[in-house]
Design a protein around this motif. Sequence first.
Motif, PDB file in Angstrom:
ATOM      1  N   PRO A 197     -36.905  30.735   1.571  1.00  0.00           N
ATOM      2  CA  PRO A 197     -35.914  29.677   1.353  1.00  0.00           C
ATOM      3  C   PRO A 197     -34.747  30.091   0.464  1.00  0.00           C
ATOM      4  CG  PRO A 197     -37.902  29.223   0.105  1.00  0.00           C
ATOM      5  CD  PRO A 197     -38.180  30.445   0.944  1.00  0.00           C
ATOM      6  N   VAL A 198     -34.906  31.153  -0.305  1.00  0.00           N
ATOM      7  CA  VAL A 198     -33.816  31.624  -1.164  1.00  0.00           C
ATOM      8  C   VAL A 198     -32.807  32.415  -0.337  1.00  0.00           C
ATOM      9  CG1 VAL A 198     -33.228  33.065  -3.151  1.00  0.00           C
ATOM     10  CG2 VAL A 198     -35.290  31.651  -3.212  1.00  0.00           C
ATOM     11  N   LEU A 199     -33.306  33.390   0.437  1.00  0.00           N
ATOM     12  CA  LEU A 199     -32.429  34.226   1.260  1.00  0.00           C
ATOM     13  C   LEU A 199     -32.100  33.594   2.606  1.00  0.00           C
ATOM     14  CD1 LEU A 199     -34.085  37.711   0.599  1.00  0.00           C
ATOM     15  CD2 LEU A 199     -32.086  36.699  -0.531  1.00  0.00           C
ATOM     16  N   LYS A 200     -32.882  32.589   2.998  1.00  0.00           N
ATOM     17  CA  LYS A 200     -32.711  31.889   4.279  1.00  0.00           C
ATOM     18  C   LYS A 200     -32.874  32.831   5.466  1.00  0.00           C
ATOM     19  CE  LYS A 200     -30.458  27.999   2.429  1.00  0.00           C
ATOM     20  NZ  LYS A 200     -31.097  26.751   2.575  1.00  0.00           N
ATOM     21  N   VAL A 201     -33.938  33.659   5.378  1.00  0.00           N
ATOM     22  CA  VAL A 201     -34.294  34.587   6.450  1.00  0.00           C
ATOM     23  C   VAL A 201     -35.815  34.623   6.579  1.00  0.00           C
ATOM     24  CG1 VAL A 201     -32.272  36.076   6.119  1.00  0.00           C
ATOM     25  CG2 VAL A 201     -34.388  36.588   4.913  1.00  0.00           C
ATOM     26  N   CYS A 202     -36.309  35.134   7.691  1.00  0.00           N
ATOM     27  CA  CYS A 202     -37.727  35.403   7.830  1.00  0.00           C
ATOM     28  C   CYS A 202     -38.004  36.713   7.111  1.00  0.00           C
ATOM     29  CB  CYS A 202     -38.109  35.489   9.302  1.00  0.00           C
ATOM     30  SG  CYS A 202     -37.985  33.890  10.128  1.00  0.00           S
ATOM     31  N   ASP A 203     -39.039  36.718   6.272  1.00  0.00           N
ATOM     32  CA  ASP A 203     -39.271  37.825   5.352  1.00  0.00           C
ATOM     33  C   ASP A 203     -40.773  38.077   5.241  1.00  0.00           C
ATOM     34  OD1 ASP A 203     -38.624  39.748   3.464  1.00  0.00           O
ATOM     35  OD2 ASP A 203     -37.571  38.365   2.131  1.00  0.00           O
ATOM     36  N   TRP A 204     -41.145  39.173   4.574  1.00  0.00           N
ATOM     37  CA  TRP A 204     -42.552  39.440   4.310  1.00  0.00           C
ATOM     38  C   TRP A 204     -43.084  38.319   3.427  1.00  0.00           C
ATOM     39  CZ3 TRP A 204     -44.334  42.569   7.641  1.00  0.00           C
ATOM     40  CH2 TRP A 204     -43.561  43.626   8.104  1.00  0.00           C
ATOM     41  N   PRO A 205     -44.327  37.882   3.638  1.00  0.00           N
ATOM     42  CA  PRO A 205     -44.866  36.737   2.888  1.00  0.00           C
ATOM     43  C   PRO A 205     -44.714  36.864   1.375  1.00  0.00           C
ATOM     44  CG  PRO A 205     -46.353  37.298   4.659  1.00  0.00           C
ATOM     45  CD  PRO A 205     -45.287  38.365   4.636  1.00  0.00           C
TER      46      PRO A 205
END
Length: 99
Positions: free
Chosen positions: A74-82
């Motif tokens: 939610p900070v970067l607004k991307v799908c990321d590693w958990p």
Amino acid sequence: MIKASRMAASALLAFGALSLPAHGASAQTLSTSAVECEYEGDLLPNPDDPGSFFHCSHGVAYLKDCPSILHFNPVLKVCDWPEKAGNPAAGQGAEFDPS
């Protein structure tokens, strides 16, 4: 000349696809009225599932999934590693090594 242009276009498309934020995730036709869109194009976390998020378009929140084992950051607004998305416990036990 045409062959070189096609190769350059393919390279640009491949790079563009890799650098896309969560917008590039697969979308479901499902939408919800429980999530309120304040801004056009906003990306909001799904409180029920860290592996999905809502994308606001024309005042409607559309549910979208992150690829594979990724979670929405939610900070970067991307799908990321958990673990980078703020879900450290969710990354434990994953068999996939990103390195």
